[in-house]
Scaffold this motif. Structure first.
Motif, PDB file in Angstrom:
ATOM      1  N   LYS A 378       0.797   4.206 -58.168  1.00  0.00           N
ATOM      2  CA  LYS A 378       0.458   4.275 -56.755  1.00  0.00           C
ATOM      3  C   LYS A 378       0.133   2.877 -56.254  1.00  0.00           C
ATOM      4  CE  LYS A 378      -1.327   9.011 -56.762  1.00  0.00           C
ATOM      5  NZ  LYS A 378      -2.492   9.882 -56.454  1.00  0.00           N
ATOM      6  N   LEU A 380      -1.617  -0.186 -54.576  1.00  0.00           N
ATOM      7  CA  LEU A 380      -3.009  -0.478 -54.284  1.00  0.00           C
ATOM      8  C   LEU A 380      -3.191  -0.716 -52.793  1.00  0.00           C
ATOM      9  CD1 LEU A 380      -3.841  -2.928 -57.221  1.00  0.00           C
ATOM     10  CD2 LEU A 380      -4.480  -0.531 -57.021  1.00  0.00           C
ATOM     11  N   LYS A 381      -4.278  -0.191 -52.261  1.00  0.00           N
ATOM     12  CA  LYS A 381      -4.561  -0.398 -50.845  1.00  0.00           C
ATOM     13  C   LYS A 381      -5.068  -1.816 -50.636  1.00  0.00           C
ATOM     14  CE  LYS A 381      -5.732   4.418 -49.884  1.00  0.00           C
ATOM     15  NZ  LYS A 381      -6.785   5.353 -49.371  1.00  0.00           N
ATOM     16  N   LYS A 382      -4.612  -2.427 -49.563  1.00  0.00           N
ATOM     17  CA  LYS A 382      -5.046  -3.781 -49.242  1.00  0.00           C
ATOM     18  C   LYS A 382      -6.472  -3.759 -48.710  1.00  0.00           C
ATOM     19  CE  LYS A 382      -0.473  -5.665 -48.201  1.00  0.00           C
ATOM     20  NZ  LYS A 382       0.361  -6.356 -47.180  1.00  0.00           N
ATOM     21  N   ARG A 383      -7.263  -4.673 -49.227  1.00  0.00           N
ATOM     22  CA  ARG A 383      -8.637  -4.763 -48.767  1.00  0.00           C
ATOM     23  C   ARG A 383      -8.697  -5.612 -47.495  1.00  0.00           C
ATOM     24  NH1 ARG A 383     -12.028  -5.939 -54.357  1.00  0.00           N
ATOM     25  NH2 ARG A 383     -11.413  -4.013 -55.452  1.00  0.00           N
ATOM     26  N   SER A 384      -9.495  -5.174 -46.543  1.00  0.00           N
ATOM     27  CA  SER A 384      -9.653  -5.952 -45.314  1.00  0.00           C
ATOM     28  C   SER A 384     -10.475  -7.205 -45.597  1.00  0.00           C
ATOM     29  CB  SER A 384     -10.360  -5.096 -44.257  1.00  0.00           C
ATOM     30  OG  SER A 384     -11.629  -4.711 -44.729  1.00  0.00           O
TER      31      SER A 384
END
Length: 387
Positions: A378, A380-384
């Motif tokens: 999956k 990885l979601k980008k961190r703000s």
């Protein structure tokens, strides 16, 4: 002994019957130094707690009993006496339910192995962690009962021994506990690093069902219930016809059939419902009659030993090699593994697991799921980032 920075207190005024309680480390358990008139020296023991008021009360009570001549040294408690009292007096579980006869017979068997190695006249206080290694080696090699066993059997034996010692610290005689402290407190019972936990395959279940009628008319229904409910063998064997509600399509698993003594009411599997209705039509039974009664005594359920013999015969008739390390329990692992995609809490409630970590241990990795995990990562979601 205590240092200037560590708490200590002396209880008692008579020479030879003064008891000193102290702390070796600031956050460590309290210690007790008691004069041993036989060895002419102080015997130092850990109290296993850090409550200073409690330690002072315990020391004062010990001094009083020694002055009155009523003191019973814990060294006089032999393993034989402890075993006899434990089996005779500890008849109920912590929740107040009566321990089953099957469980009590198991305890008697494990205690027999322990006594054979340590000896009935051995003071319980001398059964220290250092001696457990020798027992584990002898038990696993078959030196004690003539049959080699795995780490699980050793784990059961020593776990029972720890329970007996803990029980003795809470049973009082003349105002004093049978055992001042548990010699095995903090001792980690050995477990196998690579436990054998086989899981039965769906194809194997089909082959066993094909020959089950050749063993006994009860075996097809037993296999169906084990495969569709995921319950323990003893729970299924103890079922009665009034445990099934065919109108609401539920099964009541009574507390006396549950390992944790808990009652469960769960939906009835469709496969089990069909098999039960078909069996009851062919073998009429009503009310509280057992689903799996003994042939020579209908009031008693089929024993675990007989059910094991049935399945072994089915394996032979089907020409299948029985998996090592399990007989009926692999059905429970199959049931849990096939439902890995469902919420763990719902799976535990349906299968009769009281705690979620235990239910999770029954689920085993399978090749398809492992390959999916490896080939389909999956993103990885980008961190703000601020600023």
């Amino acid at each position: 002994m205590a240092t200037r920075k560590r708490w200590s207190r002396t209880v008692g005024t008579r020479r030879g019957n003064r008891i000193r309680i102290y702390q070796r480390a600031a956050s460590g358990n309290l210690q007790m130094a008691v004069w041993d008139p036989e060895k002419k020296q102080y015997r130092q023991v850990s109290l296993g707690h850090t409550d200073r008021e409690r330690a002072t009360r315990e020391a004062a009570e010990m001094v009083r009993l020694r002055d009155a001549g009523e003191w019973i040294d814990s060294r006089s408690l032999t393993f034989g006496i402890l075993s006899a009292r434990y089996l005779a007096e500890n008849t109920h579980a912590r929740d107040g339910s009566l321990k089953t006869e099957h469980y009590r017979r198991g305890c008697e068997r494990y205690i027999k192995y322990l006594i054979a190695w340590f000896g009935a006249d051995t003071p319980v206080i001398e059964l220290t962690p250092e001696r457990m290694t020798g027992y584990a080696t002898a038990r696993r090699s078959g030196q004690i009962n003539g049959r080699p066993v795995g780490a699980t059997a050793v784990h059961q034996d020593i776990k029972l021994l720890k329970s007996m010692m803990k029980w003795a610290t809470g049973v009082y005689n003349n105002g004093r506990p049978l055992l001042d402290r548990n010699p095995l407190t903090g001792f980690a019972v050995p477990k196998t690093r690579n436990p054998i936990r086989p899981m039965i395959e769906a194809e194997t279940v089909e082959k066993l069902m094909a020959v089950a009628d050749q063993v006994t008319p009860l075996l097809p229904l037993l296999i169906t219930l084990m495969d569709s409910t995921g319950r323990r063998l003893s729970s299924v064997l103890g079922l009665r016809w009034d445990d099934f509600n065919f109108e609401k399509r539920t099964i009541t698993w009574r507390a006396e059939l549950d390992k944790k003594r808990r009652t469960w009411v769960v939906p009835m599997p469709g496969e089990a419902e069909q098999a039960l209705l078909k069996f009851r039509a062919e073998h009429p039974a009503i009310g509280s009659a057992l689903v799996f009664p003994m042939k020579n005594d209908p009031k008693r359920p089929v024993s675990r030993q007989l059910a094991a013999d049935w399945l072994k015969r089915a394996y032979r008739y089907a020409g299948i090699v029985r998996p090592k390390g399990g007989l009926w329990h692999p059905f429970r692992r199959k049931w849990a593994t096939e439902r890995k995609d469902y919420p763990l809490r719902d799976l535990a409630a349906a299968g009769g697991w009281e705690d979620l970590p235990t239910a999770l241990m029954y689920q085993q990795p399978d090749e398809d799921t492992l390959r999916h995990v490896i080939d389909h990562p999956k993103p990885l979601k980008k961190r703000s980032q601020n600023g």
